[in-house]
Motif scaffolding. Structure first.
Motif, mmCIF file in Angstrom:
data_model
loop_
_atom_site.group_PDB
_atom_site.id
_atom_site.type_symbol
_atom_site.label_atom_id
_atom_site.label_comp_id
_atom_site.label_asym_id
_atom_site.label_seq_id
_atom_site.Cartn_x
_atom_site.Cartn_y
_atom_site.Cartn_z
ATOM 1 N N VAL A 95 0.878 -1.179 0.000
ATOM 2 C CA VAL A 95 0.000 0.000 0.000
ATOM 3 C C VAL A 95 0.912 1.224 0.000
ATOM 4 O O VAL A 95 1.607 1.493 0.977
ATOM 5 N N ASN A 96 0.923 1.922 -1.110
ATOM 6 C CA ASN A 96 1.856 3.039 -1.303
ATOM 7 C C ASN A 96 1.098 4.280 -1.759
ATOM 8 O O ASN A 96 0.039 4.177 -2.367
ATOM 9 N N LEU A 97 1.694 5.404 -1.468
ATOM 10 C CA LEU A 97 1.124 6.684 -1.896
ATOM 11 C C LEU A 97 2.205 7.434 -2.672
ATOM 12 O O LEU A 97 3.361 7.491 -2.227
ATOM 13 N N TYR A 98 1.850 7.969 -3.842
ATOM 14 C CA TYR A 98 2.817 8.668 -4.695
ATOM 15 C C TYR A 98 2.313 10.095 -4.915
ATOM 16 O O TYR A 98 1.262 10.288 -5.532
ATOM 17 N N ASN A 284 -6.669 14.746 -7.490
ATOM 18 C CA ASN A 284 -5.630 15.772 -7.348
ATOM 19 C C ASN A 284 -4.315 15.376 -8.020
ATOM 20 O O ASN A 284 -3.307 16.079 -7.903
ATOM 21 N N GLY A 285 -4.309 14.247 -8.741
ATOM 22 C CA GLY A 285 -3.129 13.826 -9.477
ATOM 23 C C GLY A 285 -2.256 12.844 -8.713
ATOM 24 O O GLY A 285 -1.307 12.301 -9.274
ATOM 25 N N TRP A 286 -2.541 12.601 -7.455
ATOM 26 C CA TRP A 286 -1.760 11.643 -6.698
ATOM 27 C C TRP A 286 -2.179 10.218 -7.109
ATOM 28 O O TRP A 286 -3.290 10.004 -7.611
ATOM 29 N N ALA A 287 -1.272 9.277 -6.861
ATOM 30 C CA ALA A 287 -1.564 7.874 -7.151
ATOM 31 C C ALA A 287 -1.306 7.043 -5.899
ATOM 32 O O ALA A 287 -0.557 7.469 -5.013
ATOM 33 N N PHE A 288 -1.922 5.900 -5.838
ATOM 34 C CA PHE A 288 -1.653 5.004 -4.722
ATOM 35 C C PHE A 288 -1.867 3.563 -5.156
ATOM 36 O O PHE A 288 -2.466 3.299 -6.200
ATOM 37 N N ARG A 289 -1.319 2.657 -4.370
ATOM 38 C CA ARG A 289 -1.464 1.229 -4.669
ATOM 39 C C ARG A 289 -2.183 0.533 -3.520
ATOM 40 O O ARG A 289 -2.073 0.935 -2.367
ATOM 41 N N ILE A 290 -2.876 -0.541 -3.876
ATOM 42 C CA ILE A 290 -3.641 -1.310 -2.901
ATOM 43 C C ILE A 290 -3.381 -2.796 -3.122
ATOM 44 O O ILE A 290 -3.447 -3.269 -4.263
ATOM 45 N N SER A 291 -3.124 -3.517 -2.053
ATOM 46 C CA SER A 291 -3.074 -4.978 -2.151
ATOM 47 C C SER A 291 -4.444 -5.494 -2.544
ATOM 48 O O SER A 291 -5.470 -4.945 -2.122
ATOM 49 N N THR A 292 -4.460 -6.549 -3.360
ATOM 50 C CA THR A 292 -5.759 -7.067 -3.797
ATOM 51 C C THR A 292 -5.972 -8.531 -3.472
ATOM 52 O O THR A 292 -7.106 -8.999 -3.516
ATOM 53 N N PHE B 131 -1.755 0.774 -19.037
ATOM 54 C CA PHE B 131 -1.857 2.008 -18.252
ATOM 55 C C PHE B 131 -0.479 2.443 -17.767
ATOM 56 O O PHE B 131 0.259 1.645 -17.190
ATOM 57 N N ASN B 132 -0.152 3.690 -17.989
ATOM 58 C CA ASN B 132 1.074 4.273 -17.448
ATOM 59 C C ASN B 132 0.668 5.329 -16.427
ATOM 60 O O ASN B 132 0.287 6.437 -16.800
ATOM 61 N N VAL B 133 0.718 4.949 -15.164
ATOM 62 C CA VAL B 133 0.375 5.898 -14.105
ATOM 63 C C VAL B 133 1.656 6.636 -13.738
ATOM 64 O O VAL B 133 2.496 6.134 -12.991
ATOM 65 N N VAL B 134 1.811 7.789 -14.346
ATOM 66 C CA VAL B 134 3.094 8.487 -14.359
ATOM 67 C C VAL B 134 3.582 8.780 -12.949
ATOM 68 O O VAL B 134 4.756 8.588 -12.632
ATOM 69 N N ARG B 135 2.701 9.228 -12.087
ATOM 70 C CA ARG B 135 3.115 9.624 -10.742
ATOM 71 C C ARG B 135 3.776 8.469 -9.988
ATOM 72 O O ARG B 135 4.708 8.650 -9.236
ATOM 73 N N SER B 136 3.279 7.258 -10.208
ATOM 74 C CA SER B 136 3.790 6.108 -9.462
ATOM 75 C C SER B 136 5.029 5.509 -10.103
ATOM 76 O O SER B 136 5.781 4.793 -9.454
ATOM 77 N N GLY B 137 5.246 5.751 -11.400
ATOM 78 C CA GLY B 137 6.345 5.106 -12.100
ATOM 79 C C GLY B 137 6.017 3.682 -12.524
ATOM 80 O O GLY B 137 6.846 3.001 -13.112
ATOM 81 N N PHE B 138 4.809 3.234 -12.249
ATOM 82 C CA PHE B 138 4.414 1.874 -12.617
ATOM 83 C C PHE B 138 3.524 1.901 -13.856
ATOM 84 O O PHE B 138 2.852 2.885 -14.138
ATOM 85 N N ASP B 139 3.530 0.790 -14.560
ATOM 86 C CA ASP B 139 2.526 0.606 -15.590
ATOM 87 C C ASP B 139 1.911 -0.781 -15.409
ATOM 88 O O ASP B 139 2.512 -1.655 -14.785
ATOM 89 N N ASN B 140 0.712 -0.956 -15.888
ATOM 90 C CA ASN B 140 0.092 -2.279 -15.816
ATOM 91 C C ASN B 140 -0.811 -2.484 -17.028
ATOM 92 O O ASN B 140 -1.410 -1.541 -17.541
ATOM 93 N N THR B 141 -0.819 -3.712 -17.466
ATOM 94 C CA THR B 141 -1.567 -4.037 -18.677
ATOM 95 C C THR B 141 -2.848 -4.793 -18.314
ATOM 96 O O THR B 141 -2.816 -5.730 -17.529
ATOM 97 N N THR B 142 -3.935 -4.334 -18.877
ATOM 98 C CA THR B 142 -5.218 -4.999 -18.692
ATOM 99 C C THR B 142 -5.828 -5.227 -20.082
ATOM 100 O O THR B 142 -5.271 -4.790 -21.083
ATOM 101 N N GLY B 143 -6.959 -5.858 -20.107
ATOM 102 C CA GLY B 143 -7.625 -6.037 -21.392
ATOM 103 C C GLY B 143 -8.474 -7.282 -21.399
ATOM 104 O O GLY B 143 -8.490 -8.055 -20.440
ATOM 105 N N GLU B 144 -9.174 -7.447 -22.501
ATOM 106 C CA GLU B 144 -10.028 -8.615 -22.608
ATOM 107 C C GLU B 144 -10.256 -8.962 -24.071
ATOM 108 O O GLU B 144 -10.115 -8.125 -24.953
#
Lengths: 337, 248
Positions: A95-98, A284-292, B131-144
């Motif tokens: 769980v992270n906040l960017y 607001n442009g922030w990103a975060f991650r969640i365990s699923t 998806f490229n979520v720029v703020r996080s530096g991560f990307d992830n691929t989805t689709g169907e």
């Protein structure tokens, strides 16, 4: 003619109705206010996070505690500090906040000995960097091979080098695989390595994930197995070296490897993170991650927040570390010799 | 399920009615179109926010018709880049639609200068999104990959020998959706009207340029939604223009 007119009318009305109506069918984006940002953060965790019950977290009380302090006059710094506090309270490095004000990640290694592999170099010769994340060499004065994997976050080809390495190591009496401080990556990569050591198909974990609004809404358990793949399998003795820095996919790798009878896990307990996070975004442009998801061992033992204990626990004491000794690696060499 | 069986029954009735009509002259056509398409997407795995953007799809269609029966093959390719309205995050998409269907003229609904056709088609849509979520530096691929059986209705209104108006409506009845889930791996589900919505609405205007070529301008609207553990929904509207080559 009447039919003609009716059909035309229907077509025109339908088309007019459908023109741009995806905006009506798809829920509108939220607005960018501190209250909305807070609510989305809380609601997304409420919807997806799988460990509320396991960690005995009263999520409603978290809302009740923090929400009154948020208004549309809340500054970004105050909002950041509130969300940071909530993130860290979950004790989950997935769980992270960017944010532009800084990133937030729970330090799962804090307070535990490092048990680093920085001195492993002293025990090896012919050291070769096979890819960006995989290196190998020979253990001095023995017929043992040494492989270190620094991350499972590389490209597939970074891990397919294992076939060439095992071809070189096929006559070795044993192999040491050092995954200490490997923070994880993709299980597709760790599977490439693990399948080269699998003697037969073995169940190594069960997975389930949230599938409803209630904190107890979970999918059924899905089984994952490791089975032989690749040109050949190495089934002579293997020791996996671990420490608290082993996290996430690396723990999946350890779960898979420890099911094999010729494999011993040695070192320290791992970090304890199994979440498979997804990315979320705030207006607001922030990103975060969640365990699923929740991962448990074949015996349905959860290691989230606890870690996977080794078969043999060895720590490196500060004096040995200062002297350039890696007593975990020494333990592995002694076991295999 | 009752709705599903009713819809399937309608398809069978339409096919059966058409089968009673005799085939005679055979004609074929090849459509090539391109233009502007706008997406609005919500992919629950990729992001909680909506992503939108425009692209230029390429549309190819081949059809073969006899008096009462039309067989149609369609291929659409598109590579949209979508973004959200709040930050620099974006997604790169790849969209491929392949469709085969048959339409039959219904004499009991058709009038002079107005032809009504009913039928069905099999459609397979592959839509992959990175998806490229720029703020996080991560990307992830989805689709169907969504394959569906659709009910298809077409209304053709000829104003005169040169100008023709075509309206199409397609509704998915049942489909098999294989795609990414929250568990990161791909899984497949058989979906029915309760959990799969795929409706396409199309207006075309054709102008005859000669014996072998028509000019065609078309407005399409499509709304897609599947509800599994996750929900994916998107709407597209597009304006395409192109040529239709006719030959015997």
């Amino acid at each position: 003619m009447r039919l003609d007119f009716s059909l035309f009318k229907y077509v025109l009305i339908t088309t007019c109705l459908l023109y741009g109506c995806e905006k009506a069918l798809i829920e509108e984006d939220p607005i960018n206010t501190p209250v909305e940002n807070f609510d989305i953060f809380w609601e997304e965790l409420d919807r997806h996070y799988p460990f509320f019950e396991l960690k005995q977290i009263d999520w409603d009380s978290v809302y009740a505690l923090h929400r009154p302090s948020i208004s549309n006059n809340t500054t970004p710094i105050d909002l950041f500090q509130t969300l940071e506090s909530i993130s860290l309270s979950l004790r989950d490095a997935h769980v992270n906040l960017y944010t532009p004000l800084g990133d937030v990640e729970y330090d799962f290694k804090a307070g535990f000995p490092v048990n680093s592999n920085i001195h492993a170099f002293n025990y090896t010769i012919n050291r070769t960097q096979a890819s960006r994340v995989v290196a190998y060499g020979d253990i001095i004065n023995s017929n043992l091979g040494y492989i270190t994997i620094s991350s499972f976050g590389g490209e597939r080809d970074d891990y397919r080098v294992i076939d060439d390495i095992l071809e070189l190591f096929k006559e070795k009496d044993g192999i040491i695989i050092d995954v200490r401080s490997n923070g994880g990556g993709s299980s597709l990569n760790s599977d490439i390595i693990a399948t080269r050591f699998a003697d037969e198909e073995r169940l190594y974990r069960h997975i389930r994930y949230r599938n409803g609004p209630e904190q107890s809404d979970f999918s059924r358990w899905f089984d994952d197995s490791v089975k032989p793949r690749g040109s050949s399998q190495y089934t002579s003795p293997v020791v996996i070296l671990t420490n608290r820095g082993c996290f996430s996919t690396t723990e999946d790798f350890i779960l898979a490897m420890r099911t094999m009878p010729h494999v011993t896990i040695m070192g320290d307990t791992t970090g304890g993170g199994s979440g498979n996070p997804i990315l979320r975004e705030l207006p607001n442009g922030w990103a975060f991650r969640i365990s699923t998801w929740m991962v448990v061992s074949p015996e349905f033992v959860a290691y989230e927040g606890i870690g996977i204990p080794p078969d043999t626990t060895i720590w490196i004491n500060p004096n040995d570390s200062t002297a350039g000794r890696d007593t975990i690696l020494e333990g592995a060499i002694n076991l295999l010799n | 399920m009752v709705k599903l069986y009713t819809a399937l029954l309608l398809v069978l009735i339409a096919f059966n009615a058409a089968a009673q009509l005799s085939d005679s002259v055979s004609t074929s056509s090849l459509d090539v179109r391109t233009g502007w398409r706008h997406y609005l997407l919500n992919d629950e795995i990729g992001s909680n926010l909506n992503y939108a953007g425009s692209s230029a799809p390429i549309f190819l269609a081949y059809s073969k018709s006899k008096k009462a029966r039309l067989r149609e093959w369609q291929l659409i390719y598109d590579a949209p880049t979508l973004s959200n309205t709040f930050n620099e995050s974006f997604l790169d998409g790849a969209f491929v639609l392949i469709q085969y269907g048959q339409l039959f003229k219904t004499s009991w609904l058709s009038k002079k200068n107005l032809s009504v056709q009913l039928g069905g088609n099999l459609k397979s849509v592959l839509f992959v999104r990175n998806f490229n979520v720029v703020r996080s530096g991560f990307d992830n691929t989805t689709g169907e990959s969504a394959s569906s059986l659709n009910l298809h209705g077409r209304l053709i209104k000829s104003f005169n020998a040169k100008h023709t108006f075509v309206y199409d409506l397609q509704i998915a009845l049942v489909g098999y959706v294989y795609g990414t889930q929250f568990n990161g791996s791909g899984t497949g589900d058989l979906l029915t009207l309760d959990t799969l919505t795929d409706i396409s609405n199309s207006l075309s205007y054709q102008i005859r340029l000669g014996d072998v070529v028509d000019f065609l301008v078309q407005y399409n609207f499509r709304y897609y939604q599947h509800q599994r553990v996750n929900t994916v929904e998107y709407g597209t509207q597009e304006i395409l223009a192109g040529l239709k080559f006719k030959f015997k």
